[in-house]
Design a protein around this motif. Structure first.
Motif, PDB file in Angstrom:
ATOM      1  N   LEU A   1      12.434  30.262  24.575  1.00  0.00           N
ATOM      2  CA  LEU A   1      13.833  30.146  24.187  1.00  0.00           C
ATOM      3  C   LEU A   1      14.344  28.839  24.779  1.00  0.00           C
ATOM      4  O   LEU A   1      14.306  28.653  26.005  1.00  0.00           O
ATOM      5  CB  LEU A   1      14.623  31.339  24.723  1.00  0.00           C
ATOM      6  CG  LEU A   1      16.000  31.633  24.136  1.00  0.00           C
ATOM      7  CD1 LEU A   1      15.925  31.832  22.626  1.00  0.00           C
ATOM      8  CD2 LEU A   1      16.597  32.868  24.799  1.00  0.00           C
ATOM      9  N   MET A   2      14.777  27.918  23.918  1.00  0.00           N
ATOM     10  CA  MET A   2      15.166  26.584  24.364  1.00  0.00           C
ATOM     11  C   MET A   2      16.568  26.251  23.881  1.00  0.00           C
ATOM     12  O   MET A   2      16.805  26.187  22.671  1.00  0.00           O
ATOM     13  CB  MET A   2      14.165  25.550  23.844  1.00  0.00           C
ATOM     14  CG  MET A   2      12.755  25.738  24.384  1.00  0.00           C
ATOM     15  SD  MET A   2      11.469  25.006  23.328  1.00  0.00           S
ATOM     16  CE  MET A   2      11.385  26.234  22.001  1.00  0.00           C
ATOM     17  N   PRO A   3      17.520  26.032  24.779  1.00  0.00           N
ATOM     18  CA  PRO A   3      18.882  25.672  24.353  1.00  0.00           C
ATOM     19  C   PRO A   3      18.912  24.259  23.802  1.00  0.00           C
ATOM     20  O   PRO A   3      18.177  23.379  24.268  1.00  0.00           O
ATOM     21  CB  PRO A   3      19.685  25.777  25.652  1.00  0.00           C
ATOM     22  CG  PRO A   3      18.687  25.500  26.741  1.00  0.00           C
ATOM     23  CD  PRO A   3      17.388  26.069  26.250  1.00  0.00           C
TER      24      PRO A   3
ATOM     25  N   TRP B   1      21.631  36.995  25.367  1.00  0.00           N
ATOM     26  CA  TRP B   1      20.361  37.079  24.648  1.00  0.00           C
ATOM     27  C   TRP B   1      19.379  38.014  25.332  1.00  0.00           C
ATOM     28  O   TRP B   1      18.520  38.588  24.669  1.00  0.00           O
ATOM     29  CB  TRP B   1      19.733  35.703  24.461  1.00  0.00           C
ATOM     30  CG  TRP B   1      19.651  34.834  25.687  1.00  0.00           C
ATOM     31  CD1 TRP B   1      20.457  33.777  25.980  1.00  0.00           C
ATOM     32  CD2 TRP B   1      18.727  34.953  26.779  1.00  0.00           C
ATOM     33  NE1 TRP B   1      20.084  33.225  27.194  1.00  0.00           N
ATOM     34  CE2 TRP B   1      19.026  33.930  27.707  1.00  0.00           C
ATOM     35  CE3 TRP B   1      17.680  35.829  27.065  1.00  0.00           C
ATOM     36  CZ2 TRP B   1      18.319  33.747  28.887  1.00  0.00           C
ATOM     37  CZ3 TRP B   1      16.968  35.659  28.253  1.00  0.00           C
ATOM     38  CH2 TRP B   1      17.297  34.623  29.137  1.00  0.00           C
TER      39      TRP B   1
ATOM     40  N   ASP C   1      23.625  27.123  20.583  1.00  0.00           N
ATOM     41  CA  ASP C   1      22.497  27.236  19.666  1.00  0.00           C
ATOM     42  C   ASP C   1      21.203  27.141  20.469  1.00  0.00           C
ATOM     43  O   ASP C   1      21.083  26.339  21.402  1.00  0.00           O
ATOM     44  CB  ASP C   1      22.534  26.114  18.625  1.00  0.00           C
ATOM     45  CG  ASP C   1      23.709  26.271  17.669  1.00  0.00           C
ATOM     46  OD1 ASP C   1      24.075  27.431  17.377  1.00  0.00           O
ATOM     47  OD2 ASP C   1      24.244  25.254  17.217  1.00  0.00           O
ATOM     48  N   TRP C   2      20.234  27.963  20.076  1.00  0.00           N
ATOM     49  CA  TRP C   2      18.959  28.031  20.778  1.00  0.00           C
ATOM     50  C   TRP C   2      17.811  27.941  19.783  1.00  0.00           C
ATOM     51  O   TRP C   2      17.901  28.476  18.670  1.00  0.00           O
ATOM     52  CB  TRP C   2      18.819  29.350  21.536  1.00  0.00           C
ATOM     53  CG  TRP C   2      19.890  29.648  22.524  1.00  0.00           C
ATOM     54  CD1 TRP C   2      21.188  29.985  22.271  1.00  0.00           C
ATOM     55  CD2 TRP C   2      19.758  29.642  23.957  1.00  0.00           C
ATOM     56  NE1 TRP C   2      21.865  30.198  23.441  1.00  0.00           N
ATOM     57  CE2 TRP C   2      21.019  30.004  24.490  1.00  0.00           C
ATOM     58  CE3 TRP C   2      18.689  29.395  24.829  1.00  0.00           C
ATOM     59  CZ2 TRP C   2      21.243  30.107  25.859  1.00  0.00           C
ATOM     60  CZ3 TRP C   2      18.906  29.489  26.193  1.00  0.00           C
ATOM     61  CH2 TRP C   2      20.168  29.842  26.701  1.00  0.00           C
ATOM     62  N   ARG C   3      16.748  27.281  20.166  1.00  0.00           N
ATOM     63  CA  ARG C   3      15.491  27.330  19.415  1.00  0.00           C
ATOM     64  C   ARG C   3      14.641  28.450  19.993  1.00  0.00           C
ATOM     65  O   ARG C   3      14.459  28.527  21.204  1.00  0.00           O
ATOM     66  CB  ARG C   3      14.745  26.001  19.521  1.00  0.00           C
ATOM     67  CG  ARG C   3      15.481  24.799  18.953  1.00  0.00           C
ATOM     68  CD  ARG C   3      14.638  23.541  19.130  1.00  0.00           C
ATOM     69  NE  ARG C   3      15.331  22.349  18.665  1.00  0.00           N
ATOM     70  CZ  ARG C   3      16.102  21.573  19.422  1.00  0.00           C
ATOM     71  NH1 ARG C   3      16.282  21.891  20.704  1.00  0.00           N
ATOM     72  NH2 ARG C   3      16.691  20.514  18.936  1.00  0.00           N
TER      73      ARG C   3
ATOM     74  N   GLN D   1      22.026  31.919  17.619  1.00  0.00           N
ATOM     75  CA  GLN D   1      23.272  31.602  18.308  1.00  0.00           C
ATOM     76  C   GLN D   1      23.543  32.704  19.327  1.00  0.00           C
ATOM     77  O   GLN D   1      23.520  33.884  18.993  1.00  0.00           O
ATOM     78  CB  GLN D   1      24.437  31.484  17.329  1.00  0.00           C
ATOM     79  CG  GLN D   1      24.360  30.256  16.435  1.00  0.00           C
ATOM     80  CD  GLN D   1      25.575  30.133  15.531  1.00  0.00           C
ATOM     81  OE1 GLN D   1      26.151  31.123  15.098  1.00  0.00           O
ATOM     82  NE2 GLN D   1      25.967  28.901  15.254  1.00  0.00           N
TER      83      GLN D   1
ATOM     84  N   SER E   1      14.095  25.360  29.271  1.00  0.00           N
ATOM     85  CA  SER E   1      13.384  26.324  28.435  1.00  0.00           C
ATOM     86  C   SER E   1      13.072  27.576  29.245  1.00  0.00           C
ATOM     87  O   SER E   1      12.952  27.523  30.478  1.00  0.00           O
ATOM     88  CB  SER E   1      12.087  25.725  27.867  1.00  0.00           C
ATOM     89  OG  SER E   1      11.113  25.580  28.878  1.00  0.00           O
TER      90      SER E   1
END
Length: 203
Positions: A145-147, A40, A95-97, A90, A194
């Motif tokens: 970015l939070m997994p 990412w 998956d990440w927020r 993704q 995060s």
């Protein structure tokens, strides 16, 4: 004459592939193996992280990169109103927020509070697409970015390097500060929860 079954070429090559795959897994899993950098960072460097560091990122830029799949939300952050754009991505088999905090001047924020009938104790509220369209030119203050599942800190180090500073927060909680990159990572023990982009200050 003794019977000796012959190994077919297809089976032979299948066994080689399986063996190489197992060897690769053993190399990656063995103690001391270096974890791979997460993708990412490179994927979004030019279009998100660099413009954010320079103070040039807008909501329109985020939408252009992430597509129309995100939504605007009015949330309470320590009792204060905050407008955020939320997305799911993704990367690295996870998956990440992704959340972008949108900067609004006092007049626009007050107008939005009235439109949403916002109160500090209210749950997060979605913002209508019409309002979102009117705010696409607004700058982004910071991004997170939070997994969905915590990431091992070794992968953070492989991606970002050693932090400039490790600040104790409480108990096992730490904030890893990457001052030059404008990044702060929230860590508990050996796991990261995060990653915040957009740190401001001397670099």
């Amino acid at each position: 004459m003794a019977f000796r079954p012959r190994l077919g070429m297809a089976t032979f090559f299948s066994l080689i592939i399986i063996g190489l795959f197992a060897l690769g897994n053993w190399i990656m899993d063995r103690p001391g193996a270096e974890p791979e950098p997460m993708q990412w960072r490179a994927t979004y460097e030019e279009r998100l992280w660099a413009p954010l560091r320079d103070g040039n990122l807008t909501l329109a830029d985020v939408v252009a990169v992430m597509g129309e799949t995100g939504e605007l939300w009015m949330i309470s952050a320590d009792g204060e109103p905050q407008l955020v754009s939320r997305h799911v991505i993704q990367s690295d088999d996870a998956d990440w927020r992704m959340q972008a905090v949108i900067s609004l001047d006092e007049q626009r924020m007050e107008s939005l509070k009235q439109a949403q009938d916002w109160k500090a104790d209210m749950a997060d509220q979605s913002v209508s697409p019409a309002v979102a369209a009117a705010l696409v030119g607004q700058p982004v203050e910071r991004m997170s970015l939070m997994p969905f599942k915590p990431i091992e800190t070794q992968r953070i180090i492989a991606t970002l390097g050693e932090p400039d500073m490790r600040m104790e927060v409480s108990g096992d909680d730490q904030a890893w500060v990457y001052g030059r990159a404008g990044i702060v990572v929230a860590v508990t023990g050996e796991e990261a929860y995060s990653i915040m982009f957009g740190l401001r200050g001397n670099r």
